[in-house]
Design an enzyme around this catalytic site. Structure first.
Site, PDB file in Angstrom:
ATOM      1  N   GLU A 188     -11.899 -28.983  10.350  1.00 58.85           N
ATOM      2  CA  GLU A 188     -10.753 -28.306   9.747  1.00 58.85           C
ATOM      3  C   GLU A 188     -11.149 -27.413   8.566  1.00 58.85           C
ATOM      4  O   GLU A 188     -10.723 -27.627   7.429  1.00 58.85           O
ATOM      5  CB  GLU A 188      -9.706 -29.337   9.309  1.00 58.85           C
ATOM      6  CG  GLU A 188      -9.161 -30.157  10.468  1.00 58.85           C
ATOM      7  CD  GLU A 188      -8.014 -31.087  10.059  1.00 58.85           C
ATOM      8  OE1 GLU A 188      -7.705 -31.157   8.854  1.00 58.85           O
ATOM      9  OE2 GLU A 188      -7.422 -31.709  10.954  1.00 58.85           O
TER      10      GLU A 188
ATOM     11  N   GLU B 285      -8.877 -35.185  16.775  1.00 57.84           N
ATOM     12  CA  GLU B 285      -8.026 -36.027  15.927  1.00 57.84           C
ATOM     13  C   GLU B 285      -6.605 -35.961  16.451  1.00 57.84           C
ATOM     14  O   GLU B 285      -6.088 -34.888  16.753  1.00 57.84           O
ATOM     15  CB  GLU B 285      -8.002 -35.562  14.459  1.00 57.84           C
ATOM     16  CG  GLU B 285      -9.236 -35.872  13.659  1.00 57.84           C
ATOM     17  CD  GLU B 285      -9.079 -35.462  12.194  1.00 57.84           C
ATOM     18  OE1 GLU B 285      -7.924 -35.416  11.699  1.00 57.84           O
ATOM     19  OE2 GLU B 285     -10.103 -35.182  11.558  1.00 57.84           O
TER      20      GLU B 285
END
Length: 488
Positions: A180, A388
């Site tokens: 991220e 995720e």
């Protein structure tokens, strides 16, 4: 990614389509600062999260990752628990300041030894190690030198990648450069709700470019040192952006957030160019002609073997009506500063009628289906991993010593069903990693939010598998979703 059309209605899956593809990888994930603890042991020096968590008012209750889930000392027991649950892969991150304390120079062997031992334990248990080089914990010394807004940080990251490839390349078959990077750039340097807590729009965009460049440099290094069978990847938290209405203003708001939330990374990484509309939207913030140097885009666009996708909730946006005031339900924390440079005026909304998690995030599995299908359409040919996916709820231990979390089971069932539907409709999804293996330090929320399938009693460090952990173990055993009625 193009994300301005209405939500897709997924095709129904035939009743017989119950199993996942052959070779589909079942895993769980954690991150170094969130679980390891041992913050000052064996040569580790402070990262930006050590500094940020000690800054009054930045982290709820003044919590830090000094001890966290004590994974550094309990990794053998944690791996045994992973084996008990039937996990086939474990996605973990490496603490840069544990293995290279100043962010430059030689490695600390004691730091490398922890990851060597962890990987050996995983392999002995039959669990595939998946290593992430960076999950937000920049060595503080590099931040003191300017951090990600400085080009030199990208070169230091390539050196660090070389150290890790040399130490673990013979045992780790899948390598992820960044987790991220949007959060690192825009929450760390834009809104300031993540470390290092800076609120500088231009610095956020500069950081995004240098994270892209660091990714490309690291891929080059990894490819030069790893065996030919190794896989390289990057994990992006792509926003599944939807306009609140189909008005031209709301559609343009969605385009803007898609540009600065998604295509700022997918453009250069996967297509070798920044989107023209992003450059136009942010031209008043940063001079891209000076930021992007000759050869940068070619370096950034080095091919990866897998694209990791993190998904929790959709992103619903509009242009605010005159006099309505801005709405910041973007799910990324409260701040007087926006993480959306050039598009600070865009309003964010919770989806009407949708249940929410303890993070106040809308629960919408169709968002994951739509995101996987969007990526498949816009970036054909690249294998995908859901790296995720999970939810925080207000978990507690019953007097009988159990943790019942039916809301999490329902969340996971819905999202795994979305993955299965996307696969049936042509998405090349190779695996799924539950976030998270266990409760941990949830960044600015400290220990107030529990995402784990395993409950951690922080006072004793006792691990208690929640009902969702046992349910996930059953999914792995079946290699298929159990019937919905089995949720009861």
């Amino acid at each position: 990614m193009t994300a301005v059309r209405p939500d897709i209605a997924p095709k129904p899956v035939p009743e017989a389509t119950t199993t996942f593809p052959t070779g589909f990888v079942w895993g769980a994930a954690t991150a170094a600062y969130q679980v390891e603890g041992a913050a000052a042991e064996d040569g580790r020096t402070p990262s930006i999260w050590d500094t940020f968590s000690r800054t009054p008012g930045k982290v709820r209750n003044g919590d830090t990752g000094d001890i966290a889930a004590d994974h550094y000392h309990r990794y053998r027991d944690d791996v045994a628990l992973m084996k008990q649950l039937g996990l086939k892969a474990y996605r973990f991150s490496i603490s840069w300041s544990r293995v290279q304390p100043t962010g430059r120079g030689p490695a600390v062997e004691r730091g490398l030894d922890f990851y060597r031992k962890l990987v050996d334990e995983l392999l002995e248990a039959g669990i595939k190690p998946v290593a992430t080089l960076y999950h937000w914990d920049l060595p503080q010394e590099l931040e003191d030198a300017g951090g990600w807004p400085e080009r030199a940080t990208a070169e230091r990251f390539a050196d660090y990648a070389a150290i890790m490839a040399g130490a673990l390349g013979d045992r780790v078959g899948t390598w992820t450069t960044f987790n991220e990077p949007w959060c690192s750039a825009f929450l760390g340097y834009g809104s300031g709700v993540h470390a290092p807590g800076r609120t500088e729009a231009a610095s956020a965009l500069r950081a995004a470019h240098h994270l892209n460049l660091a990714h490309g440099r690291a891929i080059e290094v990894l490819r030069g040192q790893l065996p030919a069978t190794a896989q390289t990847s990057v994990t992006l938290n792509l926003h599944q952006v939807r306009p609140l209405t189909q008005s031209p203003e709301d559609v343009d708001a969605a385009r803007r957030i898609d540009a600065v939330g998604n295509r700022v990374f997918t453009g250069p990484m996967l297509h070798g160019a920044y989107p023209e509309d992003l450059l136009a939207d942010t031209a008043h913030v940063v001079d891209w002609s000076k930021l992007v140097q000759d050869g940068d885009l070619e370096a950034i666009a080095r091919p990866v073997d897998v694209l990791g996708i993190n998904y929790y909730t959709p992103t619903l946006v509009s242009t605010p009506a005159e006099g309505s005031g801005d709405t910041r339900n973007d799910g990324h924390g409260a701040s007087d500063y926006s993480p959306w440079p050039g598009s600070e005026h865009v309003a964010f909304h919770l989806a009407d009628g949708k249940p929410t998690t303890a993070m106040n995030w809308s629960i919408d599995p169709n968002g994951l289906y739509n995101l996987l299908m969007d990526v498949t359409r816009d970036h054909p040919g690249i294998p995908l991993m859901v790296t995720e996916n999970g939810a925080a709820f207000d978990d507690y231990v019953s007097p009988e010593g159990r943790v019942q979390d039916p809301e999490r089971i329902a969340y996971l069932h819905g999202h795994l069903d979305a993955v299965q539907r996307a696969v049936a409709d042509g998405a090349d999804v190779r695996g799924y990693f539950l976030w998270s293996l266990m409760d941990n330090f949830e960044w600015a929320y400290g220990y107030s939010k529990r995402f784990g399938a395993v409950y951690v009693d922080y006072a004793t460090q006792r691990r208690i598998p929640k009902a969702s952990a046992h349910w996930y173990a059953d999914v792995i055993r079946r290699h298929a979703l159990p019937p919905l009625e089995d949720l009861a």
